[in-house]
Design a protein around this motif. Structure first.
Motif, short mmCIF file in Angstrom:
data_model
loop_
_atom_site.label_atom_id
_atom_site.label_comp_id
_atom_site.label_asym_id
_atom_site.label_seq_id
_atom_site.Cartn_x
_atom_site.Cartn_y
_atom_site.Cartn_z
N TYR A 159 11.16 3.76 -9.15
CA TYR A 159 10.30 4.95 -9.16
C TYR A 159 9.04 4.60 -9.95
O TYR A 159 9.01 4.71 -11.18
N PRO A 160 7.98 4.16 -9.27
CA PRO A 160 6.80 3.63 -9.96
C PRO A 160 5.99 4.67 -10.74
O PRO A 160 5.14 4.30 -11.55
N ALA A 201 0.45 -1.39 -10.21
CA ALA A 201 0.86 -2.49 -9.34
C ALA A 201 1.94 -3.35 -10.00
O ALA A 201 2.61 -4.14 -9.33
N THR A 202 2.14 -3.17 -11.31
CA THR A 202 3.18 -3.92 -12.03
C THR A 202 4.56 -3.68 -11.42
O THR A 202 5.42 -4.57 -11.43
N ALA A 203 4.76 -2.49 -10.88
CA ALA A 203 6.05 -2.14 -10.28
C ALA A 203 6.35 -2.96 -9.04
O ALA A 203 7.47 -2.94 -8.54
N PHE A 204 5.37 -3.71 -8.55
CA PHE A 204 5.54 -4.49 -7.32
C PHE A 204 5.64 -5.99 -7.62
O PHE A 204 5.50 -6.82 -6.72
N ARG A 205 5.90 -6.31 -8.86
CA ARG A 205 6.04 -7.71 -9.25
C ARG A 205 7.23 -8.36 -8.54
O ARG A 205 7.15 -9.49 -8.08
N LEU A 232 0.01 -4.57 -1.82
CA LEU A 232 1.32 -4.00 -1.50
C LEU A 232 1.47 -2.63 -2.16
O LEU A 232 1.95 -1.68 -1.53
N CYS A 233 1.03 -2.53 -3.39
CA CYS A 233 1.05 -1.25 -4.11
C CYS A 233 0.25 -0.20 -3.37
O CYS A 233 0.70 0.93 -3.17
N ASP A 234 -0.95 -0.56 -2.93
CA ASP A 234 -1.83 0.39 -2.23
C ASP A 234 -1.22 0.83 -0.90
O ASP A 234 -1.33 2.01 -0.53
N ALA A 235 -0.58 -0.09 -0.20
CA ALA A 235 0.01 0.23 1.11
C ALA A 235 1.13 1.25 0.95
O ALA A 235 1.22 2.23 1.71
N VAL A 236 1.98 1.05 -0.04
CA VAL A 236 3.09 1.97 -0.28
C VAL A 236 2.56 3.31 -0.77
O VAL A 236 3.00 4.38 -0.31
N PHE A 237 1.61 3.28 -1.68
CA PHE A 237 1.03 4.51 -2.22
C PHE A 237 0.37 5.34 -1.11
O PHE A 237 0.58 6.56 -1.02
#
Length: 214
Positions: free
Chosen positions: A115-116, A132-136, A186-191
């Motif tokens: 849950y970012p 974006a740290t949550a996508f490491r 990747l973060c932006d795509a999911v967001f």
């Protein structure tokens, strides 16, 4: 494993009959039953977000990255590690063991839930910014990602809303860009996907407003 089975059964009952939650587009997960993946969600249910992922994945073994504060929840807190919680350590000393635990769960062909947004905002209908740290992890493992977006609609009876959870993906790291860009992309795509899905919320049970300075 027994505790997870009990939790899965409880989650089925609680999410369906107490939260009135339904799941849409779960078919996107069908091709990933025998491999690991990461699942991202908006954090809007203190208890429901513990049990909903296993329901979304159709009973696939799930492990949820959780705040250590959750371990202090009466009764439930003590059971969380056995149910698949992966508490974030409160010191750098234990961070390596945490990273290793997450990798082990993913490489064991399980689902790792993140849950970012970090903090729970009950019944929030917006997608809050996340780092974006949550996508490491998916960048390191070159792993597929999915997202589950919890949305709220008014029920015919009662004041609390019904819940519709939308599942989307897969999203993959873009290997054509450098690591840092790959993580942000990747973060932006999911967001962006979750933000689009959040437009399906048509009822605000709790309204969140910015604090105005006097």
């Amino acid at each position: 494993m027994l505790l997870f089975g009990v939790a899965w059964l409880f989650g089925q009952i609680y999410c369906r009959f107490v939260l009135h939650a339904t799941i849409e587009n779960r078919r996107v997960l069908r091709g990933y039953r025998k491999q690991g993946y990461f699942l991202y969600g908006n954090h809007t249910q203190p208890i429901g977000d513990v049990f909903q992922p296993a329901r979304v994945t159709g009973g696939k073994r799930t492990y949820v990255v959780a705040s250590p504060a959750n371990l202090g929840i009466p009764v439930l807190g003590r059971l969380l590690p056995g149910m698949g919680a992966l508490p974030i350590p409160d010191s750098m000393h234990n961070m390596r063991r945490f990273w290793d635990a997450v990798r082990q769960r993913y490489r064991g062909n399980h689902c790792v839930v993140i849950y970012p947004e970090a903090h729970v905002w009950p019944y929030c209908t917006q997608i809050r910014p996340f780092s974006a740290t949550a996508f490491r992890f998916p960048i390191e493992e070159d792993a597929p990602c999915f997202c589950m977006t919890t949305t709220y609609q008014k029920r015919q009876w009662g004041t609390k809303p019904k819940i519709t959870v939308y599942v989307d993906g897969p999203f993959f790291p873009d290997k054509t860009v450098k690591r840092k860009q790959r993580q942000q992309k990747l973060c932006d795509a999911v967001f962006d996907c979750m933000q689009q899905r959040s437009k399906s919320s048509t009822y605000a049970y709790i309204r969140y407003e910015k604090e105005t300075k006097e």
